[in-house]
Design a protein around this motif. Sequence first.
Motif, short mmCIF file in Angstrom:
data_model
loop_
_atom_site.label_atom_id
_atom_site.label_comp_id
_atom_site.label_asym_id
_atom_site.label_seq_id
_atom_site.Cartn_x
_atom_site.Cartn_y
_atom_site.Cartn_z
N PHE A 12 0.81 -1.22 0.00
CA PHE A 12 0.00 0.00 0.00
C PHE A 12 0.85 1.27 0.00
O PHE A 12 0.35 2.36 -0.31
CB PHE A 12 -0.96 0.00 1.20
N SER A 13 2.13 1.14 0.32
CA SER A 13 3.02 2.30 0.28
C SER A 13 3.16 2.85 -1.14
O SER A 13 3.62 3.99 -1.32
CB SER A 13 4.40 1.93 0.83
N PHE A 26 -16.05 9.96 2.95
CA PHE A 26 -17.09 9.00 3.31
C PHE A 26 -16.92 8.46 4.72
O PHE A 26 -17.54 7.50 5.10
CB PHE A 26 -17.09 7.84 2.30
N GLY A 27 -16.02 9.10 5.49
CA GLY A 27 -15.84 8.70 6.88
C GLY A 27 -14.79 7.62 7.08
O GLY A 27 -14.63 7.10 8.17
N VAL A 28 -14.07 7.25 6.00
CA VAL A 28 -12.98 6.28 6.12
C VAL A 28 -11.70 7.08 6.20
O VAL A 28 -11.21 7.63 5.21
CB VAL A 28 -12.95 5.32 4.90
N ASP A 29 -11.15 7.17 7.40
CA ASP A 29 -10.02 8.07 7.65
C ASP A 29 -8.71 7.40 7.23
O ASP A 29 -8.12 6.62 7.96
CB ASP A 29 -9.99 8.43 9.14
N LEU A 30 -8.26 7.73 6.02
CA LEU A 30 -7.02 7.16 5.50
C LEU A 30 -5.88 8.17 5.63
O LEU A 30 -6.11 9.37 5.55
CB LEU A 30 -7.20 6.78 4.02
N ASP A 68 2.37 9.61 7.87
CA ASP A 68 1.11 9.34 8.58
C ASP A 68 0.77 7.85 8.49
O ASP A 68 0.29 7.25 9.46
CB ASP A 68 -0.01 10.18 7.96
N PHE A 69 1.03 7.26 7.32
CA PHE A 69 0.77 5.82 7.13
C PHE A 69 1.60 5.02 8.10
O PHE A 69 1.12 4.10 8.77
CB PHE A 69 1.07 5.46 5.68
#
Length: 207
Positions: A174-175, A196-200, A206-207
Amino acid sequence: PECFESCSSLCQPVESFINQYVSTPNNKKLQVKAQLKEEICEEQHEFSCFFRSANIESCRKVLSAASSFGVDLPLSQVDFNSRCAPSHESAAVASLENSALAAVASTASANVCPGAGTLMKSVVDFAPECFESCSSLCQPVESFINQYVSTPNNKKLQLKVQLKEEICEEQHEFSCFFRSANIESCRKVLSAASSFGVDLPLSQVDF
């Protein structure tokens, strides 16, 4: 949720518009956008609920999320009134011309994430360069989307925890989203998810 609690009469029409848009082939989306604009303007009083002072803060998340997927919605009552007014016709034409260029671009990305379902195709069309560079993420991202939209609201929090664990287990993969060559195009996808409320995370740090 606060937006639709205040504007509950819009649940059915908004769902109808979403279903029409995501089920429409890319080469016909321009026509659907024009049709939906007409339908929304016919019900201008009803849709003005989104822009009332008590609702605009929560409803702006919905409007911004739609814009993230290439559906250019007004973000204020003034803009809404202007778009639905006859005098806005020339600007609307210009907007549709820009949408036509976007449609051509999405056709060029038709081979990105082959075999993707309707929802995933909408995501890919929104940021094709991201998935061209990170094609190995097509399948896991589509899986996460399908899980999220099919999960009842009262179980979404539990699902978010589960998805976070799965993403962290594949952190190296995912990086790809955060590499310097990809972050600009991939940030569109990450920001849309947050709407949509999915806090990525929006950065590698941050990851």
